[in-house]
Design an enzyme around this catalytic site. Structure first.
Site, PDB file in Angstrom:
ATOM      1  N   ASN A  86      45.797  60.843 -23.966  1.00 32.28           N
ATOM      2  CA  ASN A  86      45.047  61.923 -24.622  1.00 32.28           C
ATOM      3  C   ASN A  86      44.829  61.689 -26.112  1.00 32.28           C
ATOM      4  OD1 ASN A  86      44.376  64.977 -25.165  1.00 32.28           O
ATOM      5  ND2 ASN A  86      46.168  64.518 -26.442  1.00 32.28           N
ATOM      6  N   TYR A 155      32.793  57.489 -32.376  1.00 32.24           N
ATOM      7  CA  TYR A 155      33.509  58.368 -31.439  1.00 32.24           C
ATOM      8  C   TYR A 155      32.829  58.364 -30.072  1.00 32.24           C
ATOM      9  CZ  TYR A 155      35.654  62.602 -29.500  1.00 32.24           C
ATOM     10  OH  TYR A 155      36.332  63.504 -28.696  1.00 32.24           O
TER      11      TYR A 155
END
Ligand SMILES: NC(=O)c1ccc[n+]([C@@H]2O[C@H](COP(=O)([O-])OP(=O)(O)OC[C@H]3O[C@@H](n4cnc5c(N)ncnc54)[C@H](O)[C@@H]3O)[C@@H](O)[C@H]2O)c1
Length: 261
Positions: A86, A155
């Site tokens: 995560n 990203y």
């Protein structure tokens, strides 16, 4: 009553706050034994004390840190049932302002970090797979890994890579007869410290209004709200549990309908 993840050994990276913390907390409630790996030791220790987990210092970009964590899990538990990759970093600015160092910094955590985690912990995941039910790797991507958004090129690219790495590993582990499933989760806008920082950037570049940005973001979502870490945790529990035993290589979108339009 036994929880849906009773006695499963789970490692959640980046769980000192935000989505990772939500997943760790919800999985602990389902009976899992949680190891939190994060660079933020204070945050990780505080959550660990609260939910009865173990905190371990982990920079996901460091092969040495992953090896220390693998040694710890091996010595303590002998196997790993669920790995939730995560931990992630966000960068909001136009491509023309991305330096090569910016680009590599995002890739080091968001992409290398997951590769290193899967590679280093694979032997422990294989052991869990051999002991009956399959092991499960859950990689946190983003809706930005499915569709394009302006001003976050590194990203978005990293999250597209996470999606593809998950599918490739799902097929590779299946082909080798390893009982490890691998799936990606694609959150939409989830209120966490990361999103709060991104929202500041969107306000600055004028893509959302400064007076009430959260209402503006909610209005972009078909279900008309901003998500919570618990919304993502519900999907992670399903993918981690034996309920999803025939599920591998999928992309689970949890975004209130954002990319369905
Ligand atoms: N919040 C959102 O709206 C949203 C949307 C889509 C995807 N995501 C993804 O969900 C994941 C979690 O996001 P969040 O919003 O909770 O972020 P956050 O910034 O609130 O929390 C991230 C956590 O990762 C940790 N971390 C950062 N770099 C690390 C490293 N090198 N090694 C170990 N830990 C590290 C931080 O200390 C922090 O605890 C990320 O992968 C993010 O890209 C978030």
């Amino acid at each position: 009553m036994a929880g849906r993840l009773q006695n499963k050994i789970v490692c959640v990276t980046g769980a000192a706050q935000g989505i990772g913390a939500g997943i760790a907390e919800a999985m602990a409630k389902e009976g899992a034994r949680i190891i939190i790996g994060d660079v933020n030791d204070d945050g990780a220790n505080a959550l660990a004390a609260q939910i009865g987990a173990t905190a371990f210092h982990l920079d996901v970009a460091s092969p040495e840190d992953w090896q220390k964590l693998a040694d710890h899990i091996g010595a303590q538990f002998g196997q790993l049932d669920i790995l939730v990759n995560n931990a992630g970093l966000e960068l909001v600015k136009p491509m023309r302002e991305h330096s090569l160092a910016d680009w590599r910094g995002i890739m080091a955590v968001n992409v290398d970090g997951i590769f290193l985690g899967c590679k280093t912990l694979e032997p422990l995941l294989c052991k869990a797979g051999k002991s009956g039910s399959s092991a499960s790797v859950i990689n946190i991507s983003s809706i930005a890994g499915l569709v394009g958004y302006p001003d976050q090129l590194a990203y978005n690219t990293s999250k597209g890579a996470v999606r593809h790495m998950s599918k490739s590993l799902a097929i590779e582990w299946a082909a080798h007869g390893d009982a490890i499933r691998c799936n990606s989760i694609h959150p939409g806008c989830i209120r966490t410290p990361m999103l709060e920082m991104a929202v500041e950037g969107w306000v600055e570049n004028g893509s959302i209004p400064a007076d009430d940005p959260w209402t503006a973001i909610a209005a972009l979502c078909p279900l008309n709200r901003v998500g919570t870490p618990e919304d993502i945790a519900m999907g992670a529990i399903y993918l981690g549990s034996d309920e999803s035993r025939f599920v591998t290589g999928i992309e689970l979108v949890i975004d209130g309908g954002w990319v369905a339009r």
